[in-house]
Write an enzyme that holds these catalytic residues in place. Structure first.
Site, PDB file in Angstrom:
ATOM      1  N   THR A  23       0.827  -1.211   0.000  1.00  0.00           N
ATOM      2  CA  THR A  23       0.000   0.000   0.000  1.00  0.00           C
ATOM      3  C   THR A  23       0.857   1.254   0.000  1.00  0.00           C
ATOM      4  O   THR A  23       0.478   2.281  -0.567  1.00  0.00           O
ATOM      5  CB  THR A  23      -0.928  -0.015   1.232  1.00  0.00           C
ATOM      6  OG1 THR A  23      -1.832  -1.105   1.090  1.00  0.00           O
ATOM      7  CG2 THR A  23      -1.710   1.276   1.372  1.00  0.00           C
ATOM      8  N   THR A 102       1.609  -4.343   4.298  1.00  0.00           N
ATOM      9  CA  THR A 102       1.403  -4.672   5.721  1.00  0.00           C
ATOM     10  C   THR A 102       0.843  -6.068   5.949  1.00  0.00           C
ATOM     11  O   THR A 102       1.006  -6.636   7.018  1.00  0.00           O
ATOM     12  CB  THR A 102       0.425  -3.668   6.389  1.00  0.00           C
ATOM     13  OG1 THR A 102      -0.840  -3.751   5.723  1.00  0.00           O
ATOM     14  CG2 THR A 102       0.959  -2.251   6.358  1.00  0.00           C
ATOM     15  N   ASP A 103       0.170  -6.635   4.919  1.00  0.00           N
ATOM     16  CA  ASP A 103      -0.591  -7.869   5.169  1.00  0.00           C
ATOM     17  C   ASP A 103       0.280  -9.056   5.571  1.00  0.00           C
ATOM     18  O   ASP A 103      -0.125  -9.868   6.403  1.00  0.00           O
ATOM     19  CB  ASP A 103      -1.445  -8.226   3.947  1.00  0.00           C
ATOM     20  CG  ASP A 103      -2.681  -7.338   3.840  1.00  0.00           C
ATOM     21  OD1 ASP A 103      -2.899  -6.519   4.758  1.00  0.00           O
ATOM     22  OD2 ASP A 103      -3.426  -7.453   2.845  1.00  0.00           O
TER      23      ASP A 103
END
Ligand code: SIN
Length: 323
Positions: A23, A102-103
């Site tokens: 992101t 971030t996942d």
């Protein structure tokens, strides 16, 4: 993988800045859209352009991958581990910074720490809002990551987000939206970044469970198959039975089971897992809530260093890779 270089003054050496996507490198059609965007669009050197915290530093940029981290595959991870390893071995490089989604950043961070156990800082950073947001969080996180990379006491693999420095072993994403989505559980964060200054709170990471597996990891065409199951109300034997019934070429070598409460399993699932173990499948347990199990004599299966499920699954796969 492409490289760019921005030369500058830096007494402590060069920083390698590797881009993986996420992101932080995301683009939305509308500037106000913080959720409807495509991750992994903006090049890593463009993320850094114009940031005052980076002015005058000697930075080597490398776009290792450009993806949404939910889609991470073994080749991208191998490429990243190899590039981080190469930069760490270069005396002119004092720290490595990685921009990442971030996942699955907690999996990548744990892999880098457990395989490389670096004495230099390897600082992963990210964002929850795309680069096109009205108020993106990526520029501040990247600036903070640079402050951590330059911090004299910093070592090991950490994740920097929202002014907090998380250790690779403890960090977990616990929220889908807020700009401070990570938690380090009872251990707490390692340090805080405040106006470009790093305030230490506890020791920096030194764990090295699988440094003897780096070559095998980099050479692997696939990791040993480790399924991730979970215990829950109304759990049963059928998932384990399906795994055991798969054709030999697709059969699992390991099962990571996420347990309820403190290492507790539904009786039907536990019985099926004992059958799997008897059939040669290695079974390992982690708490579904992410906290390390409090050991008790009848714990149904061993945990791996109290790791949470996402990391325990990798730890088991790496154990099996060397078996
Ligand atoms: C990703 O993990 O690549 C997308 C989500 C994010 O970075 O927050």
């Amino acid at each position: 993988m492409e490289k760019a270089q921005v030369a500058g003054e830096l007494s402590g050496g060069r920083f390698a800045v590797l881009g993986m996507g996420g992101t932080i490198a995301g683009r939305a059609e509308r500037a106000g859209d913080n959720v409807g965007y495509t991750a992994g669009q903006v090049r890593v050197e463009d993320l850094a352009a114009g940031l005052p915290a980076l002015a005058g530093l000697a930075l080597d940029f490398e776009q290792v991958a450009q993806i949404n981290s939910k889609d991470m595959r073994l080749p991208e991870l191998q490429c990243l581990v190899a590039r981080v390893q190469a930069h760490l071995a270069d005396d002119a490089v004092s720290a490595v910074i990685v921009t990442h989604g971030t996942d699955t950043i907690e999996e990548t961070a744990w892999l880098l720490q457990t395989l490389l156990a670096p004495a230099k800082p390897v600082v992963l950073t990210c964002a929850m809002r795309p680069a096109t947001a009205v108020s993106p969080d990526g520029p501040q996180n990247l600036s903070d990551a640079i402050a951590v990379a330059a911090h004299p006491g910093a070592r090991g693999v950490v994740v920097v987000c929202a002014g907090r420095v998380h250790g690779a072993v403890e960090v977990a994403k616990v929220h889908p939206y807020r700009t401070d989505p990570f938690d380090s559980g009872d251990a707490g964060v390692i340090a805080l970044v405040e106006e470009g200054r790093v305030r230490d709170l506890r020791p920096w990471p030194t764990q090295a469970r699988h440094t003897d597996r780096v070559s095998a990891f980099l050479a692997a065409s696939a990791m040993p198959r480790v399924a991730w199951l979970s215990s829950h109300a109304d759990a049963g034997a059928w998932e384990v039975e399906s795994l055991l019934g798969a054709p030999a070429a697709r059969r699992v070598q390991g099962i990571l089971v996420a347990a309820t409460g403190n290492a507790s399993l539904h009786a039907d699932l536990e019985a099926a897992l004992h059958k799997a173990e008897a059939a040669g499948v290695r079974v390992v347990l982690a708490n579904r809530n992410g906290a390390p199990p409090v050991p008790y004599p009848a714990q149904p299966f061993a945990d791996i260093d109290g790791l949470a499920p996402a990391k325990a699954r990798w730890a088991l796969a790496l154990d099996l890779l060397g078996a």
